[in-house]
Enzyme design. Sequence first.
Site, PDB file in Angstrom:
ATOM      1  N   GLU A   1      -0.974   6.833   2.347  1.00  0.00           N
ATOM      2  CA  GLU A   1      -1.199   5.482   1.832  1.00  0.00           C
ATOM      3  C   GLU A   1      -2.635   5.299   1.359  1.00  0.00           C
ATOM      4  OE1 GLU A   1      -0.061   2.909   5.039  1.00  0.00           O
ATOM      5  OE2 GLU A   1       2.056   2.953   4.467  1.00  0.00           O
TER       6      GLU A   1
ATOM      7  N   GLU B   1       3.125   9.334  11.519  1.00  0.00           N
ATOM      8  CA  GLU B   1       2.425   8.080  11.217  1.00  0.00           C
ATOM      9  C   GLU B   1       1.017   8.353  10.687  1.00  0.00           C
ATOM     10  OE1 GLU B   1       2.133   4.438  10.235  1.00  0.00           O
ATOM     11  OE2 GLU B   1       3.925   4.907  11.385  1.00  0.00           O
TER      12      GLU B   1
END
Length: 122
Positions: free
Chosen positions: A71, A64
């Site tokens: 991102e 994550e």
Amino acid sequence: MKKKKGIGLRFAAWGWWHSLRNERNMRIHAAAAVAAVAVGAYARLERDEWLWVSLSIALVWSAECVNTGMERVVDLVVGTRREPLAKAAKDTAAAAVLVMAGFALVVAGLVLVPAVLERWGG
């Protein structure tokens, strides 16, 4: 130039905290980790079982964090433009999280569920 001791750890902790504060999925993973630890404590897991549970937590959190970093970098580079390669990069990073979360579910099914059932006398 002399490198300050502990500064890398501080930056890493800030990155983890940033992910926890800003990413809904990281908060979901954190809640799942707390639940897994609580269930494991209730079920009185053995050391090797704790290793599997803690490995699962570490892998999901790591994936994550990498996904969040990917991102951010993609958004920084492409801004608001729609770019197929940027989408592919983001989707692939998200897929890594999905794979790790799937692994964590398998570990829960193989370690936590039987331990709880044994504790219940089943």
